[in-house]
Design an enzyme around this catalytic site. Structure first.
Site, short mmCIF file in Angstrom:
data_model
loop_
_atom_site.label_atom_id
_atom_site.label_comp_id
_atom_site.label_asym_id
_atom_site.label_seq_id
_atom_site.Cartn_x
_atom_site.Cartn_y
_atom_site.Cartn_z
N LYS A 114 0.65 -1.25 -0.28
CA LYS A 114 -0.35 0.18 -0.11
C LYS A 114 0.75 0.91 0.03
O LYS A 114 0.59 2.19 -0.64
CB LYS A 114 -1.09 0.02 1.27
CG LYS A 114 -2.12 -0.95 1.28
CD LYS A 114 -3.18 -0.42 2.77
CE LYS A 114 -4.68 -1.42 2.07
NZ LYS A 114 -5.35 -0.67 2.80
N LYS A 198 -7.40 -9.76 -8.05
CA LYS A 198 -9.28 -9.77 -7.79
C LYS A 198 -10.47 -9.08 -8.13
O LYS A 198 -9.11 -7.73 -8.60
CB LYS A 198 -8.60 -9.50 -5.82
CG LYS A 198 -9.28 -10.55 -5.09
CD LYS A 198 -8.77 -10.58 -3.52
CE LYS A 198 -9.33 -9.54 -2.97
NZ LYS A 198 -8.51 -9.48 -1.72
N LYS A 201 -12.52 -2.40 -5.75
CA LYS A 201 -13.54 -1.47 -5.95
C LYS A 201 -12.42 -0.58 -6.19
O LYS A 201 -13.11 0.78 -6.98
CB LYS A 201 -14.47 -1.12 -4.59
CG LYS A 201 -13.32 -1.24 -3.06
CD LYS A 201 -14.69 -0.91 -2.24
CE LYS A 201 -13.62 -1.70 -1.03
NZ LYS A 201 -14.66 -1.11 0.40
#
Ligand code: TRP
Length: 339
Positions: A114, A198, A201
């Site tokens: 991240k 995956k 969103k």
């Protein structure tokens, strides 16, 4: 002493829920309501570890809560609330900051992913994220934590923190060592544009995912345009090896219909995607449209959503506050009678 069985899980209120969240997580949350005492948390404090527009965050908290309820979480059975409204999360998080070791956090792979290249610019909160996650779980002495594969390392850290706290303060078994309930691979829903990623969103292409709020035409269009290979469907599960897109669509069909993959293969052996995709789209519409309808209805009733969150926070606080008090006493921050 064994700990009473209690489930805790959290979802970040960022962006709309999609089919992957539903099949992979929330549907399991719904099933567990009958077997466990369940606490489901909208983790808004985790969300702000990266920049959130304040109005989008306010809306996102309500939206996720509404989606939880639309998917079948029952606010009477389970506790549904947002993290920031129960002070014990942040308070226990601080105590755990003083238990967890720098070396442990340095090994967390999600932070590395991240934070990206410019790690110096990541917030301290992003680095500390897994410690707050441990506090979420242990503030309730939760014993079972339904999570995806990607959260396994964070759960191991929670166990390490619980163990070290128990050892350091000589309070064996004060905190349980929470068990992960890892969702099986079958429930892993991948992007409709790339079977190796995956469903997410944060994918810039809306065609890569089915949102819980998509109308029937959009769902049909997205499946129609979903990436596939040119071969017909195989007759066995092994025939899906090395065919990630085919495996994904078959997996979605299996998960939505409740059938085993092998059974689906028997049913569609030799079928072309041109035949399979419309059947899949119809099934998805059948299963998702009641949820979408309920979600639209709940969006019109923000007062109800807010009342669910307020009631949930009160019930969550009633469990967490006495546990936090005990922690303060154990650590020496608070006197017990007679000390
Ligand atoms: N980190 C989790 C995720 O991204 C969300 C989360 C926060 C969580 N606190 C939790 C999950 C506690 C389980 C238990 O999916």
């Amino acid at each position: 002493m064994t700990h009473a069985q209690r489930v805790f899980s959290g979802v970040q209120p960022t962006g709309n829920l999609h089919l992957g969240n539903y099949l992979g997580a929330v549907r399991e949350f719904v099933r567990m309501q009958d077997d466990y005492e369940c606490i489901y948390c909208v983790v808004d404090l985790h969300a702000i570890t990266v920049w959130q527009d304040p109005q989008a965050l306010r809306d996102g908290i309500r939206e996720l809560t509404a989606a939880f309820i639309a998917c079948g979480l029952d606010p009477k059975k389970s506790i549904i609330f947002n993290q920031s409204q129960v002070p014990a999360h942040a308070q226990l998080g601080w105590v755990f900051n003083c238990v967890a070791r720098l070396g442990w956090l340095n090994r967390m792979t999600q932070f590395k992913d991240k934070a990206g290249k410019d790690r110096e610019k990541a917030s301290i909160g992003l680095y500390d994220y897994p410690v707050l996650q441990a506090a979420d779980i242990l503030a309730y002495k939760a014993t079972h934590v339904p999570i995806g594969e990607d959260q396994k390392q964070h759960l191991e850290l929670s166990r390490d923190i619980a163990q070290k706290f128990n050892n350091d303060f000589g309070v064996e078994n004060f905190f349980p060592l929470p068990e992960p309930l890892i969702r099986q691979e079958a429930a892993r829903v991948m992007s409709l544009r790339d079977g190796s990623k995956k469903m997410s969103k944060s994918d810039p292409s809306d065609m890569s995912r089915i949102n819980l709020t998509d109308d029937p035409e959009t769902i049909a269009k997205k499946f129609k345009k979903a990436k596939t290979d040119p071969e017909p469907l195989p007759d066995s599960v092994e025939g899906l090896d090395a065919r990630p897109e085919a495996r994904n669509l078959v997996g979605i069909y299996a998960a939505l219909s409740g059938k085993a993959t092998a059974e689906v293969m028997k049913e569609f052996s030799g079928a072309q995607f041109g035949q399979f995709k419309p059947v899949l789209a119809d099934l998805a519409v059948e299963k998702l449209s009641p949820i979408a309808g309920e979600l639209r209805r709940l969006r019109e009733d923000p007062g109800y959503i807010d009342s669910v969150l307020a009631d949930g926070a009160e019930r969550a606080d009633a469990i967490a506050e006495p546990i936090l008090r005990e922690v303060y006493e154990i650590v020496g921050l608070l006197r017990t009678r007679g000390q």
